[in-house]
Enzyme design. Structure first.
Site, PDB file in Angstrom:
ATOM      1  N   SER A 237       0.879  -1.181   0.000  1.00 11.76           N
ATOM      2  CA  SER A 237       0.000   0.000   0.000  1.00 11.76           C
ATOM      3  C   SER A 237       0.902   1.213   0.000  1.00 11.76           C
ATOM      4  O   SER A 237       2.098   1.116   0.346  1.00 11.76           O
ATOM      5  CB  SER A 237      -0.854  -0.002   1.273  1.00 11.76           C
ATOM      6  OG  SER A 237      -1.425   1.276   1.504  1.00 11.76           O
TER       7      SER A 237
ATOM      8  N   TYR B 203      -1.926  -1.188  10.315  1.00  9.00           N
ATOM      9  CA  TYR B 203      -1.893  -1.300   8.847  1.00  9.00           C
ATOM     10  C   TYR B 203      -0.545  -0.803   8.318  1.00  9.00           C
ATOM     11  O   TYR B 203       0.095  -1.455   7.490  1.00  9.00           O
ATOM     12  CB  TYR B 203      -3.057  -0.487   8.267  1.00  9.00           C
ATOM     13  CG  TYR B 203      -3.345  -0.723   6.800  1.00  9.00           C
ATOM     14  CD1 TYR B 203      -4.072  -1.838   6.373  1.00  9.00           C
ATOM     15  CD2 TYR B 203      -2.917   0.188   5.822  1.00  9.00           C
ATOM     16  CE1 TYR B 203      -4.351  -2.047   5.028  1.00  9.00           C
ATOM     17  CE2 TYR B 203      -3.199  -0.013   4.477  1.00  9.00           C
ATOM     18  CZ  TYR B 203      -3.926  -1.127   4.085  1.00  9.00           C
ATOM     19  OH  TYR B 203      -4.207  -1.325   2.742  1.00  9.00           O
TER      20      TYR B 203
HETATM   21  P1  NAD Z   1     -11.223  -6.636  -0.113  1.00  3.55           P
HETATM   22  O1  NAD Z   1     -11.819  -6.426   1.240  1.00  3.55           O
HETATM   23  O2  NAD Z   1     -12.063  -6.382  -1.317  1.00  3.55           O
HETATM   24  O3  NAD Z   1     -10.631  -8.130  -0.216  1.00  3.55           O
HETATM   25  C1  NAD Z   1      -9.888  -8.692   0.827  1.00  3.55           C
HETATM   26  C2  NAD Z   1      -9.673 -10.165   0.563  1.00  3.55           C
HETATM   27  O4  NAD Z   1      -8.914 -10.697   1.669  1.00  3.55           O
HETATM   28  C3  NAD Z   1     -10.965 -10.978   0.485  1.00  3.55           C
HETATM   29  O5  NAD Z   1     -10.870 -11.949  -0.521  1.00  3.55           O
HETATM   30  C4  NAD Z   1     -11.041 -11.644   1.866  1.00  3.55           C
HETATM   31  O6  NAD Z   1     -11.763 -12.851   1.866  1.00  3.55           O
HETATM   32  C5  NAD Z   1      -9.573 -11.865   2.167  1.00  3.55           C
HETATM   33  N1  NAD Z   1      -9.340 -12.015   3.606  1.00  3.55           N
HETATM   34  C6  NAD Z   1      -9.606 -11.111   4.575  1.00  3.55           C
HETATM   35  N2  NAD Z   1      -9.340 -11.646   5.781  1.00  3.55           N
HETATM   36  C7  NAD Z   1      -8.877 -12.914   5.574  1.00  3.55           C
HETATM   37  C8  NAD Z   1      -8.449 -13.965   6.417  1.00  3.55           C
HETATM   38  N3  NAD Z   1      -8.460 -13.872   7.751  1.00  3.55           N
HETATM   39  N4  NAD Z   1      -8.070 -15.121   5.843  1.00  3.55           N
HETATM   40  C9  NAD Z   1      -8.106 -15.262   4.499  1.00  3.55           C
HETATM   41  N5  NAD Z   1      -8.492 -14.302   3.650  1.00  3.55           N
HETATM   42  C10 NAD Z   1      -8.885 -13.137   4.177  1.00  3.55           C
HETATM   43  O7  NAD Z   1      -9.920  -5.725  -0.114  1.00  3.55           O
HETATM   44  P2  NAD Z   1      -9.006  -5.089  -1.288  1.00  3.55           P
HETATM   45  O8  NAD Z   1      -9.163  -3.625  -1.242  1.00  3.55           O
HETATM   46  O9  NAD Z   1      -9.179  -5.825  -2.561  1.00  3.55           O
HETATM   47  O10 NAD Z   1      -7.571  -5.388  -0.647  1.00  3.55           O
HETATM   48  C11 NAD Z   1      -6.614  -6.250  -1.222  1.00  3.55           C
HETATM   49  C12 NAD Z   1      -5.235  -5.789  -0.770  1.00  3.55           C
HETATM   50  O11 NAD Z   1      -4.962  -4.489  -1.300  1.00  3.55           O
HETATM   51  C13 NAD Z   1      -5.085  -5.667   0.744  1.00  3.55           C
HETATM   52  O12 NAD Z   1      -3.835  -6.167   1.141  1.00  3.55           O
HETATM   53  C14 NAD Z   1      -5.151  -4.169   0.984  1.00  3.55           C
HETATM   54  O13 NAD Z   1      -4.470  -3.775   2.133  1.00  3.55           O
HETATM   55  C15 NAD Z   1      -4.476  -3.661  -0.267  1.00  3.55           C
HETATM   56  N6  NAD Z   1      -4.773  -2.261  -0.606  1.00  3.55           N
HETATM   57  C16 NAD Z   1      -6.050  -1.843  -0.805  1.00  3.55           C
HETATM   58  C17 NAD Z   1      -6.292  -0.502  -1.096  1.00  3.55           C
HETATM   59  C18 NAD Z   1      -7.687   0.041  -1.327  1.00  3.55           C
HETATM   60  O14 NAD Z   1      -7.835   1.264  -1.387  1.00  3.55           O
HETATM   61  N7  NAD Z   1      -8.706  -0.799  -1.475  1.00  3.55           N
HETATM   62  C19 NAD Z   1      -5.224   0.393  -1.173  1.00  3.55           C
HETATM   63  C20 NAD Z   1      -3.926  -0.081  -0.968  1.00  3.55           C
HETATM   64  C21 NAD Z   1      -3.721  -1.413  -0.684  1.00  3.55           C
END
Ligand code: NAD
Length: 260
Positions: A142, A155
């Site tokens: 991130s 985080y």
């Molecule tokens: P999301 O909530 O849409 O998806 C998260 C995924 O992680 C889901 O498939 C969920 O089932 C899985 N997950 C959560 N807890 C779990 C656990 N205990 N065991 C197994 N699986 C688990 O989120 P996203 O936005 O697609 O995030 C994906 C990655 O991108 C993350 O690492 C997040 O930190 C990073 N990210 C997101 C953003 C944003 O703005 N959305 C920005 C920077 C980084």
């Protein structure tokens, strides 16, 4: 070149992971899908990918808070799929609170899912990549792996940690045909950030869409959220032969957030 490789994407039942799964499947890459959903739902998702893209798929719902479940998951995946060539550590959660009020269970979960799980998946997948002298490890960090923000102690700690882990893996694998990189996105339009949008909406007494805009523009100069597919396409480039010299990098995709 990538057709018939096997990619494991943690957290591919939603958001960035799911979008990345579609991008890789379009190239004929076989997929190990993973995330928190029932076996029935997950198997239906895996079947729909197999049918749509004519690839081999597998689903597992291992809880990434539990190292033993991760080990069992990867062992079974290696037996069923034969190898793990591309590992995308993507699953993650968020919780916001000041450090002084941060719940211990949330701290532990965020460190376990957003950081330690990547160590376990890498440790278990590397021998397969080393055997084939080819591998791609892509960690979805991130912008918070590069800078801090208030109320995100766990985080930011986890994301800075995964950036460091990535560098070490890149060094250890530099002569083995295996690259390791972190992608550092700014705001991406996924369910992960809905709570933060709702908090802004409540605090500023504005509608959801306005709250979304206010949240993005508070820190990110480019005034729009990324589509998760954009990350998928960057992942695909990092998997390509053209990207074989890119390793150990922390690559921002952040609308100039960290340019300031
Ligand atoms: P999301 O909530 O849409 O998806 C998260 C995924 O992680 C889901 O498939 C969920 O089932 C899985 N997950 C959560 N807890 C779990 C656990 N205990 N065991 C197994 N699986 C688990 O989120 P996203 O936005 O697609 O995030 C994906 C990655 O991108 C993350 O690492 C997040 O930190 C990073 N990210 C997101 C953003 C944003 O703005 N959305 C920005 C920077 C980084």
């Amino acid at each position: 070149m990538l057709k018939d490789k096997v990619a494991l994407i943690t957290g591919s039942t939603s958001g960035i992971g799911l979008a990345a799964a579609h991008v890789l499947a379009e190239q004929g890459i076989n997929l190990i899908l993973h995330g928190l959903m029932s076996n029935e739902e997950g198997e239906a998702l895996a079947d729909s990918f197999a049918e749509q893209y004519n690839i081999i798929t597998l689903f597992d719902n291992a809880d990434l808070r539990d190292p033993e479940s991760i080990h069992t998951f990867i062992d079974a995946a290696l037996i069923k799929m034969g190898s793990i060539d591309i590992l995308i550590n993507n699953a993650g959660i968020q919780h916001t609170a000041s450090a002084v009020n941060f719940p211990l269970n949330k701290w532990n979960d965020i460190i376990a899912i957003n950081l330690s799980a990547a160590f376990h998946t890498i440790q278990k997948s590397l021998p397969s990549m080393q055997k084939n002298k080819w591998g791609r490890i892509i960690n979805i960090a991130s912008v918070h792996g590069l800078v801090g923000s208030v109320n995100k102690s766990a985080y930011c700690a986890a994301k800075h940690g995964i950036v460091g882990l990535t560098k070490v893996i890149a060094l250890e694998c530099a002569e083995q045909g295996i690259t390791a990189n972190s992608i550092c996105p700014g705001w991406v339009d996924t369910p992960l950030i809905n709570n933060q949008i709702a908090e802004v909406a409540a605090k500023e007494n504005v509608e959801f869409e306005q709250a979304k805009y206010n949240l993005v523009t508070a820190k990110q100069p480019l005034p729009e959220m990324m589509d998760p597919r954009q990350i998928g396409e960057f992942i695909l480039f990092l998997c390509s032969d053209s990207a074989r010299s890119i390793t150990g990098s922390s690559l921002p995709m952040d609308g100039a957030w960290t340019a300031q």
